[in-house]
Scaffold this active site. Structure first.
Site, PDB file in Angstrom:
ATOM      1  N   ASP A 212      73.513  34.923  -7.537  1.00  0.00           N
ATOM      2  CA  ASP A 212      72.290  35.155  -8.303  1.00  0.00           C
ATOM      3  C   ASP A 212      72.184  34.139  -9.439  1.00  0.00           C
ATOM      4  O   ASP A 212      73.171  33.853 -10.131  1.00  0.00           O
ATOM      5  CB  ASP A 212      72.320  36.584  -8.867  1.00  0.00           C
ATOM      6  CG  ASP A 212      71.043  36.970  -9.571  1.00  0.00           C
ATOM      7  OD1 ASP A 212      69.984  36.970  -8.926  1.00  0.00           O
ATOM      8  OD2 ASP A 212      71.112  37.279 -10.782  1.00  0.00           O
ATOM      9  N   GLU A 276      71.178  31.124  -4.953  1.00  0.00           N
ATOM     10  CA  GLU A 276      69.787  31.296  -5.382  1.00  0.00           C
ATOM     11  C   GLU A 276      69.608  30.291  -6.515  1.00  0.00           C
ATOM     12  O   GLU A 276      70.022  30.526  -7.644  1.00  0.00           O
ATOM     13  CB  GLU A 276      69.522  32.705  -5.892  1.00  0.00           C
ATOM     14  CG  GLU A 276      68.062  32.893  -6.300  1.00  0.00           C
ATOM     15  CD  GLU A 276      67.842  33.821  -7.484  1.00  0.00           C
ATOM     16  OE1 GLU A 276      66.699  34.269  -7.675  1.00  0.00           O
ATOM     17  OE2 GLU A 276      68.805  34.085  -8.232  1.00  0.00           O
TER      18      GLU A 276
END
Length: 543
Positions: A212, A276
């Site tokens: 993330d 990401e």
């Protein structure tokens, strides 16, 4: 039904190069205990569905202990399971059963920030400025006469300033919600902690990590101003993917991933990591990928492509060219838990669904790795009319923009909401599903030849077994077509598969690519070929 040999888990070192990976938003997938929130036991019960769908791996959104200010992306303990979702034993059972079914498990890792309830931040709150406890996070003195102004002009991705002041006058950075303080990745203690977290989950058998905010771990020295939003009236988040910000995509971030790769490589079974990451150019995004860093990075340009042949062609060509340079596969994605579902992005209603089905065949025919978001195989649209008092996205409270509409629990069966989300007789669901979803449930679509679910099952089966699609090469051959038509061919073992997508205003005549294997909309035979309708796609095979 798709069958596979579970022993592939130990032998296929390149599984991630061409995998179909299904994102499970855990709280909205399946609820085993009837409390209205999806859990690991519910996921475990539904693993055979995912095996039969034909995917290769599952990406699980955060299930760690958390106050759930941001749906679990505010982690209070990186080595446990939140009671909402079950226990570590439940997680271990998911791993065992998934591997027995030939499915791999990827878990979400959230290294940019912790929860404000993490023991480290609780200690930092009460510690003195310049203390070891505060050195784990990004603290700074304020500006102004008495430090009453934030240290700089950085904005939260969720809206508003990215700084919050404590009672002693110091400010801490939170690029997201104030309940998500940013870690200081220049601190060796932070780096050592996450190396240990990686090993904790690898030891439990996970096959990979989705990182993330992979682009955000390092902030520019001196915390310089952006100098953007105040002059233009735009939010800084609008610069993502367009310009480098002092808190994103700093060069030093790659040093972190170079220390992670040996950890992943030290475990058997080809453990992987996908970033990401947002970067201002494809070239900078490609830097996250390589034999000494991460295995993949999401291609959000594909998700953001307009519904036009030119837009898709440009994005595909750029991504494939970069994949050749870095020697890693492309990663295609149409929807996820942060973006409006593509049925709605493409127009909603019948038009949006037609286009979404065509886009699915386009994506699944491309070389590389495809990420599916739960419910897209059912053709679910965005839920746009959720009551405001039920929305839980912290972004909504600050900007009025909500991601809750793509997080509504998916429908499994039955005539009434929540459509089998929980055990028999349970009517609880943390977000309500629309009445129209009874027609979109798994049971309603199973065995219906023209349903979206059966389209995905068919396409994923062909993708797994067809020699032209199972090769890992990034090479495709574009065919000469009329404007508004995309057609490319992949070949192997004397067989050619051509994907045709009609984004024009007229049906497209196709005669030269062989016989159809699957189509998003029924084709019409014409002379010696076929007509591909508007907003439709089909795969043709020639031997």
């Amino acid at each position: 039904m798709t069958t596979r040999n579970p022993t592939q888990l130990a032998s296929d070192d390149d599984w991630w190069r061409s995998a179909a990976i299904y994102q499970v938003y855990v709280r909205s997938f399946a609820d085993a205990n009837g409390d209205g929130i999806g859990d690991l036991a519910g996921l475990r019960e539904r693993l055979p569905y995912l095996r039969d769908l034909g995917v290769d791996a599952l990406w699980l959104t955060p299930f760690y202990p958390s106050p759930m200010i941001d749906g679990g992306y505010d982690v209070a303990d990186y080595r446990d399971v939140d009671p909402l979702f079950g226990t570590l034993t439940d997680f271990d059972n998911v791993i065992v059963d998934a591997h027995a079914l030939g499915l791999r498990i990827i878990v979400d890792l959230v290294p940019n920030h912790t929860s404000s309830e993490h023991p480290w931040f609780q200690a930092a709150r009460t510690a003195a400025p310049d203390s070891p406890e505060r050195a784990r996070y990004v603290f700074a003195d304020g500006r102004g006469v008495a430090g009453e102004l934030p240290p700089n002009d950085w904005e939260s991705v969720f809206g508003g300033p990215a700084w919050t002041q404590l009672a002693d006058g110091q400010w801490y950075l939170h690029l997201f919600d104030p309940a998500q303080p940013d870690l200081n990745w220049r601190n060796p203690e932070v780096r050592a902690e996450f190396a240990d977290v990686l090993r904790f989950w690898l030891d439990r058998g996970v096959d990979g990590f989705r990182i993330d905010v992979a682009h955000g771990l390092i902030k520019a020295e001196g915390l310089p101003d952006v100098g953007f939003g105040q002059l233009t009236g735009q939010r800084q988040v609008e610069l993502l993917g367009k310009r480098r910000l002092p808190y994103f995509d700093q060069d030093e971030v790659h040093d972190i991933y170079r220390t992670w790769r040996p950890i992943l490589d030290s475990y058997p079974g080809s453990r992987m990591a996908v970033a990401e990451a947002w970067a201002e150019t494809p070239q900078r995004l490609a830097r996250y990928i390589g034999p000494d860093e991460l295995h993949q990075a999401f291609s959000f340009d594909f998700l953001d492509a307009h519904w036009s042949a030119d837009s898709f062609r440009k994005v595909i060509d750029t991504a494939l060219a970069e994949s050749v340079i870095v020697g890693a596969p492309t990663t295609w994605v149409l929807s996820n838990h942060d973006k409006q579902r593509h049925v709605t992005r493409y127009g909603d209603g019948p038009e949006g669904l037609r286009r979404a089905r065509a886009a699915a065949l386009l994506m699944l025919a491309l070389p590389g790795c495809a990420y599916l978001y739960q419910g897209e195989e059912l053709g679910l649209p965005e839920v746009l009319d959720l009551p405001d008092d039920l929305r839980q996205d912290p972004q909504y409270l600050r900007t009025g923009q909500s991601r809750d509409g793509c997080r509504v629990p998916i429908p499994w069966n039955g005539e009434l909401a929540p459509y089998g989300f929980g055990p028999a007789g349970s009517a609880l669901s943390w977000l309500p599903a629309p009445a129209t979803w009874r027609e979109l449930s798994v049971r309603a679509q199973t065995g219906v030849s023209d349903s979206t679910l059966e389209l995905y099952r068919t396409a994923l089966r062909i993708r797994r077994t067809h020699p032209a699609l199972s090769v890992s090469s990034a090479r495709i051959t574009w065919q000469k077509t009329d404007p508004g038509i995309l057609a490319f061919t992949r070949s192997a073992a004397g067989t050619a598969l051509t994907c045709v997508v009609n984004i024009s205003d007229e049906p497209a005549a196709v005669a030269e690519y062989g016989e159809p294997l699957v189509a998003s909309t029924a084709l019409t035979e014409r002379d010696a070929g076929y007509l591909v309708p508007v907003d439709a796609a089909a795969w043709f095979e020639r031997r």
